[in-house]
Design an enzyme around this catalytic site. Structure first.
Site, mmCIF file in Angstrom:
data_model
loop_
_atom_site.group_PDB
_atom_site.id
_atom_site.type_symbol
_atom_site.label_atom_id
_atom_site.label_comp_id
_atom_site.label_asym_id
_atom_site.label_seq_id
_atom_site.Cartn_x
_atom_site.Cartn_y
_atom_site.Cartn_z
ATOM 1 N N HIS A 52 -50.858 -88.169 -16.787
ATOM 2 C CA HIS A 52 -51.098 -89.463 -16.148
ATOM 3 C C HIS A 52 -50.270 -90.551 -16.818
ATOM 4 O O HIS A 52 -49.877 -90.419 -17.974
ATOM 5 C CB HIS A 52 -52.589 -89.822 -16.202
ATOM 6 C CG HIS A 52 -53.111 -90.063 -17.587
ATOM 7 N ND1 HIS A 52 -53.276 -91.324 -18.096
ATOM 8 C CD2 HIS A 52 -53.472 -89.206 -18.575
ATOM 9 C CE1 HIS A 52 -53.749 -91.231 -19.335
ATOM 10 N NE2 HIS A 52 -53.877 -89.958 -19.651
ATOM 11 N N CYS A 88 -55.827 -84.530 -18.990
ATOM 12 C CA CYS A 88 -56.018 -85.307 -20.203
ATOM 13 C C CYS A 88 -57.492 -85.694 -20.322
ATOM 14 O O CYS A 88 -58.181 -85.878 -19.325
ATOM 15 C CB CYS A 88 -55.142 -86.559 -20.176
ATOM 16 S SG CYS A 88 -55.195 -87.499 -21.725
ATOM 17 N N ARG A 91 -60.144 -92.321 -17.693
ATOM 18 C CA ARG A 91 -59.717 -92.868 -16.396
ATOM 19 C C ARG A 91 -59.261 -91.795 -15.411
ATOM 20 O O ARG A 91 -58.903 -92.108 -14.276
ATOM 21 C CB ARG A 91 -58.579 -93.877 -16.607
ATOM 22 C CG ARG A 91 -58.975 -95.090 -17.420
ATOM 23 C CD ARG A 91 -57.757 -95.856 -17.872
ATOM 24 N NE ARG A 91 -56.930 -95.045 -18.779
ATOM 25 C CZ ARG A 91 -55.771 -95.450 -19.298
ATOM 26 N NH1 ARG A 91 -55.291 -96.633 -18.998
ATOM 27 N NH2 ARG A 91 -55.094 -94.656 -20.105
ATOM 28 N N CYS A 138 -50.519 -92.949 -20.714
ATOM 29 C CA CYS A 138 -51.308 -91.985 -21.485
ATOM 30 C C CYS A 138 -51.179 -92.289 -22.980
ATOM 31 O O CYS A 138 -50.079 -92.384 -23.507
ATOM 32 C CB CYS A 138 -50.815 -90.564 -21.192
ATOM 33 S SG CYS A 138 -51.674 -89.282 -22.135
ATOM 34 N N ASP A 197 -58.558 -88.433 -21.148
ATOM 35 C CA ASP A 197 -58.663 -89.859 -20.813
ATOM 36 C C ASP A 197 -59.767 -90.114 -19.777
ATOM 37 O O ASP A 197 -59.803 -89.471 -18.721
ATOM 38 C CB ASP A 197 -57.300 -90.329 -20.271
ATOM 39 C CG ASP A 197 -57.207 -91.845 -20.194
ATOM 40 O OD1 ASP A 197 -58.049 -92.467 -19.519
ATOM 41 O OD2 ASP A 197 -56.289 -92.402 -20.810
#
Ligand code: CO
Length: 209
Positions: free
Chosen positions: A98, A42, A46, A101, A44
């Protein structure tokens, strides 16, 4: 981190530290890369592939998009996949979802993110195909975590159906497909599916409806 200049200051410090520890590091990497892993994760912020796995530059070939999705029509992903297998000869193809999400939550919550809603349509398919299982989970957070896993399984299944992966298997090369979920609350990676090395094993991951 908010200050753009900090990126350069940190980069300078990082490059110097790497050099101090291993004077030949950049010289070796300058000529070519030999990663053993393709990471489809992803976007993302993080979930940085290298940091969460302790990898160094040169270890992982990375493709990231919203919701760690594998579309059979995505020329960007298909090019990355083809290059990773045919040129770099990576051995492991990893799809990593994750927890918490935004893509999973948006698909579950019915959208409202403009063009991103189109991109999430396959995750909504995964929801539809698994409606009964998801509905039986009482807690919404657990339901979203399960949808995250189901999405990873789906994307590994689609990855296994791409001509590039099929060709590899047909030629007797055995790239292994793996599905992982990263937990943003504790930093741990968990295996959802492991060692998929044939079309038959991969088909079992895809919903039958
Ligand atoms: Co995400």
């Amino acid at each position: 981190m908010k200050n753009f200049r900090r990126l350069f200051e940190n980069n300078e410090a990082w490059a110097n530290a790497v050099l101090a520890e291993d004077p030949g590091f950049f010289k070796r990497g300058e000529r070519k890369q030999e990663p053993h892993f393709l990471w489809i994760g992803c976007a993302d912020s993080r979930v940085p592939a290298e940091q969460v796995t302790g990898a160094v530059p040169g270890d992982i070939f990375v493709h990231r998009n919203i919701g760690n999705q594998v579309w059979e029509t995505d020329i960007n992903l298909l090019s990355v996949l083809h290059y990773a297998l045919e040129v770099l000869k990576v051995k492991h193809l990893i799809v990593c979802g994750h927890t918490n999400c935004g893509a999973i939550k948006a698909a579950y919550g019915g959208g409202g993110f403009g063009v991103v809603d189109h991109w999430l349509s396959d995750i909504r398919n995964v929801m539809r195909w698994n409606r009964a299982e998801l509905a039986a989970i009482p807690n919404v957070r657990d339901r979203l975590d399960r949808l995250t896993e189901l999405n990873v399984l789906r994307q590994v299944g689609v990855l296994a159906r791409t001509p590039t992966v099929r060709d590899e298997w047909a030629k007797g090369r055995r790239p292994l497909l793996h599905g992982l979920v990263y937990d943003v609350k504790n930093g741990h990676l968990r295996s959802i599916v492991d060692g998929i090395d044939s079309a038959e094993k991969a088909e079992a991951l895809l919903p039958r409806t």
